[in-house]
Design an enzyme around this catalytic site. Structure first.
Site, short mmCIF file in Angstrom:
data_model
loop_
_atom_site.label_atom_id
_atom_site.label_comp_id
_atom_site.label_asym_id
_atom_site.label_seq_id
_atom_site.Cartn_x
_atom_site.Cartn_y
_atom_site.Cartn_z
N HIS A 64 1.74 -35.26 -45.54
CA HIS A 64 1.84 -36.47 -44.76
C HIS A 64 0.80 -36.95 -45.47
O HIS A 64 0.53 -38.37 -45.33
CB HIS A 64 2.19 -36.52 -43.63
CG HIS A 64 3.27 -35.30 -42.92
ND1 HIS A 64 3.45 -36.58 -42.30
CD2 HIS A 64 3.67 -34.64 -43.41
CE1 HIS A 64 4.85 -35.76 -41.50
NE2 HIS A 64 4.95 -34.91 -42.78
N VAL A 68 0.51 -41.56 -47.01
CA VAL A 68 0.46 -43.00 -46.16
C VAL A 68 -1.79 -43.47 -46.67
O VAL A 68 -1.85 -42.42 -46.93
CB VAL A 68 -0.23 -42.37 -44.67
CG1 VAL A 68 -0.40 -43.84 -43.88
CG2 VAL A 68 0.99 -42.46 -44.56
N GLY A 70 -2.33 -43.49 -49.38
CA GLY A 70 -2.65 -42.46 -50.54
C GLY A 70 -3.16 -40.94 -50.62
O GLY A 70 -3.18 -40.66 -49.42
N GLU A 84 -4.69 -42.79 -37.68
CA GLU A 84 -3.49 -41.97 -38.19
C GLU A 84 -3.21 -40.83 -37.76
O GLU A 84 -2.02 -40.54 -38.49
CB GLU A 84 -3.79 -42.30 -39.96
CG GLU A 84 -2.66 -42.24 -40.83
CD GLU A 84 -2.70 -41.10 -42.10
OE1 GLU A 84 -2.04 -40.71 -42.43
OE2 GLU A 84 -3.42 -41.83 -42.66
N THR A 188 11.50 -25.16 -47.43
CA THR A 188 11.48 -23.26 -48.20
C THR A 188 10.81 -22.18 -47.13
O THR A 188 11.24 -21.43 -46.82
CB THR A 188 11.39 -23.25 -49.68
OG1 THR A 188 11.79 -21.73 -48.69
CG2 THR A 188 9.90 -23.56 -50.04
N SER A 242 15.20 -17.18 -45.69
CA SER A 242 14.54 -17.16 -46.46
C SER A 242 12.84 -17.49 -46.03
O SER A 242 12.22 -18.38 -47.48
CB SER A 242 14.82 -17.33 -48.19
OG SER A 242 13.91 -17.19 -48.48
#
Length: 324
Positions: A64, A68, A70, A84, A188, A242
């Site tokens: 995240h 935004v 970079g 932000e 995952t 998993s």
């Protein structure tokens, strides 16, 4: 003639030094703060002992942050309701206190040296390792950004985006369809809330209640966890079977209709992303096929270089939640 050649060589060397100086490099803090990476690892490890949710939270924080402005620590700033971090697309993002704790320890021994943006990237790597995922070298040398505005996060990838929109959003950041598949597989580990499942389960499209991509064997299970008009804050694993181990099971779930998130299921809607998913399976793939772990590392290192600020750009914050 020899002097002219030597002069050209010196110019070329100076240019090369200038270029490399502005880039990230592994071991950036080797001389200025040699214990930087081990301190971050220690803080992450201790935090994870208190909460098993810390690894996926820190991995998500890195994603995240990079999407935004970079990878510049902009998501860490807390400067009021327009910061932000309060963007709709950042809902559920956390781990801020872990980054702040690591920063405090680093400031005590190396004041003004290690950026918050680098701590976020290092913490993500350490989080993956704690979930039995691959370890890898993190290029460092990022500086912290000086901008944090809620409006800048309006274009975050969303769980309900079409596959074409997801591809477009990743392409805008210099990431390929394969990167989309691999970075999505970060799901995952960790959980999601029923809030993000409501549309997929009960209002997928006009005349269609549930997403037809959900396996008929899986749909009752999802609906029992997230009943219609039920508690939207109930959480469920994003990788069925998993959820605490970093592995490619998430992609096998995508192939078989057991993807939990809609955006993960959409990876099988497109020829290119479907081929990328399938490349990690098959009879000969363990020997001759792509390595999921190695490819994931390539993608997350690539993501970690989006829009980085280096050299004299940005700043090194004293605390991660506030500009200097």
């Amino acid at each position: 003639m020899g002097f002219a050649f030597l002069f050209q060589l010196l110019l070329l060397s100076a240019f090369s030094i200038g270029v490399s100086k502005g880039q990230l490099s592994v071991g950036f803090y080797a001389n200025t703060c040699p214990d930087a990476e081990s301190i971050v690892s220690s803080v992450v490890r201790n935090a994870a002992q208190s909460s098993s949710n810390i690894p996926p939270v820190l991995l998500r924080l890195h994603f995240h942050d990079c999407f935004v402005e970079g990878c510049d620590g902009s998501i860490l700033i807390e400067n009021g309701p327009n910061a932000e971090r309060h963007a709709f697309g950042h809902q559920g993002v956390g781990g801020f206190e872990v980054i702040e704790q690591a920063k405090a320890q680093l400031e005590a021994i190396c004041p003004g040296v290690v950026s918050c943006a680098d701590i976020v990237a290092l913490a993500a790597r350490d989080a993956i390792v704690l979930a039995n995922g691959p370890s890898y070298d993190v290029p460092t040398g990022r500086r912290d950004g000086r901008v944090s505005d809620v409006s800048l996060a309006a274009n975050m990838p969303d769980v309900s985006d079409s596959i074409q929109l997801l591809k477009d959003k990743f392409l805008q950041k210099g990431l390929s369809e394969t990167d989309l598949v691999l970075l999505s597989s970060a799901h995952t580990i960790g959980t999601t809330a029923c809030f993000f499942m409501t549309k997929r389960l009960y209002n997928f499209s006009p005349g269609v209640g549930s997403d037809p991509a959900i396996s008929p064997d899986f749909l009752p299970e999802l609906k029992s966890i997230c009943p219609q008009n039920g508690d939207v804050n109930v959480r469920l694993p994003m990788d069925r079977g998993s959820e605490q181990t970093f592995d490619k099971q998430i992609l096998d779930n995508v192939r078989n209709g057991f993807a939990v998130l809609e955006s993960d299921a959409r990876l099988y809607d497109d020829d290119t992303t479907r081929m990328a998913v399938d490349s990690y399976f098959g009879f000969l793939s363990p020997i001759f096929g792509s390595s999921f772990e190695a490819d994931f590392v390539d993608s997350i290192v690539k993501m970690g270089q989006i829009g980085v600020k280096t050299g004299s750009a940005g700043e090194i914050r004293r605390v991660c939640t506030a500009f200097n």
